[in-house]
Enzyme design. Structure first.
Site, PDB file in Angstrom:
ATOM      1  N   ASP A   1     -24.085  54.177  43.315  1.00 37.06           N
ATOM      2  CA  ASP A   1     -23.375  55.447  43.227  1.00 37.06           C
ATOM      3  C   ASP A   1     -24.272  56.473  42.523  1.00 37.06           C
ATOM      4  OD1 ASP A   1     -20.044  56.137  43.269  1.00 37.06           O
ATOM      5  OD2 ASP A   1     -21.394  57.516  42.227  1.00 37.06           O
TER       6      ASP A   1
ATOM      7  N   GLN B   1      -9.641  59.526  46.344  1.00 41.73           N
ATOM      8  CA  GLN B   1     -10.721  59.362  47.330  1.00 41.73           C
ATOM      9  C   GLN B   1     -11.352  60.714  47.617  1.00 41.73           C
ATOM     10  OE1 GLN B   1      -9.513  57.608  51.077  1.00 41.73           O
ATOM     11  NE2 GLN B   1     -11.620  57.352  51.773  1.00 41.73           N
TER      12      GLN B   1
ATOM     13  N   HIS C   1     -14.840  52.871  51.239  1.00 41.34           N
ATOM     14  CA  HIS C   1     -15.874  52.267  50.394  1.00 41.34           C
ATOM     15  C   HIS C   1     -15.240  51.553  49.220  1.00 41.34           C
ATOM     16  CE1 HIS C   1     -15.177  56.460  49.294  1.00 41.34           C
ATOM     17  NE2 HIS C   1     -15.397  56.098  48.036  1.00 41.34           N
TER      18      HIS C   1
END
Ligand code: 5GP
Ligand code: ZN
Length: 137
Positions: free
Chosen positions: A29, A92, A98
């Protein structure tokens, strides 16, 4: 379709890739919540986890399991949160499914999933809710 994660999978946008197979793709990330924060996604674009069938779900979570073990092996984290923010109200921000793998460390100051929201149902409400869900299978 203009999807950030599809563009990462296609190599149009750079990422720190940690894993790829026929069905799944995983990278660090870019705004990590903790050291080793990884996201795992199905290669084929799909916006919501609730649109995924059982086969696709099994493939995705088999990859999540494999990747989480390696992330934990490298970081040495003694715990991990694994989850999906599914839908706008759940937080989200990228509409391509994901799964977050968030390694957790001693005294990292974070909470558990129980801290996301709070509710205080009585026993009767719990019974009705469980019966409604159970009856749908
Ligand atoms: P969501 O908020 O939808 O559950 O998760 C989206 C995640 O994607 C966020 O944790 C965010 O930091 C991450 N993210 C957003 N843009 C990029 C990017 O360009 N590259 C990478 N590697 N991660 C990104
Ligand atoms: Zn996509």
């Amino acid at each position: 379709m203009d999807c950030l994660f599809c563009r990462i999978i296609d190599g149009e946008v750079a990422s720190h890739k940690v894993y790829e197979d026929e069905h799944a793709y995983a990278f660090l990330d870019i705004y990590p919540t903790s050291r080793g924060h990884t996201v795992v996604l199905p290669k084929k674009h799909i916006a919501s986890f609730l649109e995924m069938n059982e086969e696709k779900t099994a493939e995705l979570f088999t990859s999540v399991n494999r990747i989480a073990k390696k992330v934990i092996g490298v970081t040495g984290a003694p715990g991990v949160n694994i989850g999906i923010n599914n839908g706008l109200v759940a937080g989200q921000t990228v509409p391509h499914v994901h799964v977050h793998i968030i390694p957790r460390y001693e005294n990292d100051g974070g909470g558990s999933m129980h801290t996301i929201v709070d509710s205080n149902p009585d026993r009767e409400e719990l019974e009705q809710l469980a019966a409604s869900i159970y009856s749908r299978f």
